[in-house]
Design an enzyme around this catalytic site. Structure first.
Site, PDB file in Angstrom:
ATOM      1  N   HIS A  38       0.831  -1.205   0.000  1.00  0.00           N
ATOM      2  CA  HIS A  38       0.000   0.000   0.000  1.00  0.00           C
ATOM      3  C   HIS A  38       0.862   1.250   0.000  1.00  0.00           C
ATOM      4  CE1 HIS A  38      -4.214  -1.428   0.974  1.00  0.00           C
ATOM      5  NE2 HIS A  38      -3.506  -2.544   0.967  1.00  0.00           N
ATOM      6  N   GLU A 105      -6.765  -0.220  -5.661  1.00  0.00           N
ATOM      7  CA  GLU A 105      -7.696   0.722  -5.026  1.00  0.00           C
ATOM      8  C   GLU A 105      -7.226   2.148  -5.265  1.00  0.00           C
ATOM      9  OE1 GLU A 105      -6.010  -1.359  -2.579  1.00  0.00           O
ATOM     10  OE2 GLU A 105      -7.442  -3.026  -2.480  1.00  0.00           O
TER      11      GLU A 105
END
Length: 323
Positions: A38, A105
């Site tokens: 991430h 995402e």
């Protein structure tokens, strides 16, 4: 026999602490590890987001564990760079590294300033990236003009055996689509009927390779504390697609999760102070056919979880499998 690994959540824990944790997990009896990738956490309460690829090299060197990572090529990462990263780790640590590829995402990908594409475009982009990565790992010179652009790329350092490229999916249609290209499937814990449907869809479409499962769990010896940890750390992670795909900022997740009820968190995190209950949950997943199950304790202190599961849960799971 089912492999039981530990999940390294970079969104929650400093990379130095995560490295110590996987070393500790190997000594405690865990078989493997996997890593998130991430750029930002899901909540300010989580508070970290180390660079996974730097950490993966350190973790592979510090342990003898096989390791995997979940990655989204195509926007934040150019597929040729991901191919180079996969190829280098595969060459340095033969047979110990795999990469799961997904569509990503917006919370991680918006940093490039590019438009966040619609889901069908992200899916098509990922398919192009997979083809580029496979061709590069096979030693080809690659040029490609499409949703991603590649100009005369070639990998000069490659492993003898390319690492597995695993498909990441949370829905039945995506699991079926992954069968077209993936060397295995990875998903997250969900109700057993849904997991069974995903497995069936993948296999019936010709899906090959291992089935991987990431299990979110919260354990402490005190039930109220286990519930508090899960709510404090993971209530920003309860939103189904497309919300979890399309929110851009950490503060967006914190705003929309302010009033999430505790029972909603319990739908996505296995919460119990009872190690026997956790053992039963994990055994049920293994019986579905998952080859590798990765345990993600959603708290930020991993050592008590590692010690308890290494001493009490993993031996019982292995005895059940052997029986």
């Amino acid at each position: 026999m089912t492999v039981y690994g530990i999940h390294a959540s970079h969104e929650q824990i400093h990379p130095a602490e995560l490295l110590a944790a996987v070393v500790h997990a190997e000594r405690a009896g865990f078989d493997a590890a996997m890593s998130s990738d991430h750029f930002s956490p899901w909540s300010a309460r989580q508070g970290q987001s180390g660079f996974a690829w730097s950490w993966l090299g350190a973790a592979l060197q510090a342990t003898d564990l096989p390791l995997g990572v979940v990655n989204a090529p195509g926007q934040r990462y150019h597929p040729a760079i991901i191919a180079q990263a996969i190829g280098t780790l595969g060459a340095m640590y033969p047979g110990r590294f795999w990469a799961a590829l997904g569509t990503g995402e917006a919370s991680n990908e918006h940093i490039t300033g590019q438009t966040w594409p619609r889901k069908e475009i992200r899916t098509a982009r990922l398919r192009e990236c997979v083809d580029v990565i496979r061709a590069l790992l096979a030693g080809e010179e690659v040029s490609h003009d499409g949703l991603v652009t590649v100009d005369r790329a070639r990998l000069w350092t490659r492993p003898e055996q390319p690492p597995a490229l695993v498909g990441a999916a949370v829905s039945v249609p995506t699991a079926r689509w992954c069968a077209e290209w993936a060397d295995g499937l990875i998903t997250v814990n969900a109700p057993v009927p849904h997991l069974r449907q995903m497995i069936d869809a993948y296999r019936e479409a010709g899906g090959r390779g291992k089935l991987h499962l990431q299990v979110h769990l919260s354990w402490t010896p005190d039930q109220a504390e286990a519930e508090r940890l899960a709510y404090e750390q993971w209530r920003s992670n309860v939103f189904a697609p497309p919300v979890c795909w399309d929110l851009e900022m950490t503060e967006h997740f914190d705003v929309v999760s302010e009033d999430v009820p505790a029972e909603k968190v319990a739908e996505v995190v296995n919460i119990s102070a009872d190690l026997g209950r956790h053992t039963a949950w994990l055994q049920e997943y293994a019986e579905l056919g998952f080859d590798e199950i990765y345990l993600h304790h959603v708290g930020q202190r991993l050592e008590p979880f590692i010690d308890a599961f290494g001493a009490e849960v993993l031996p019982k799971l292995r005895t059940a499998t052997a029986g």
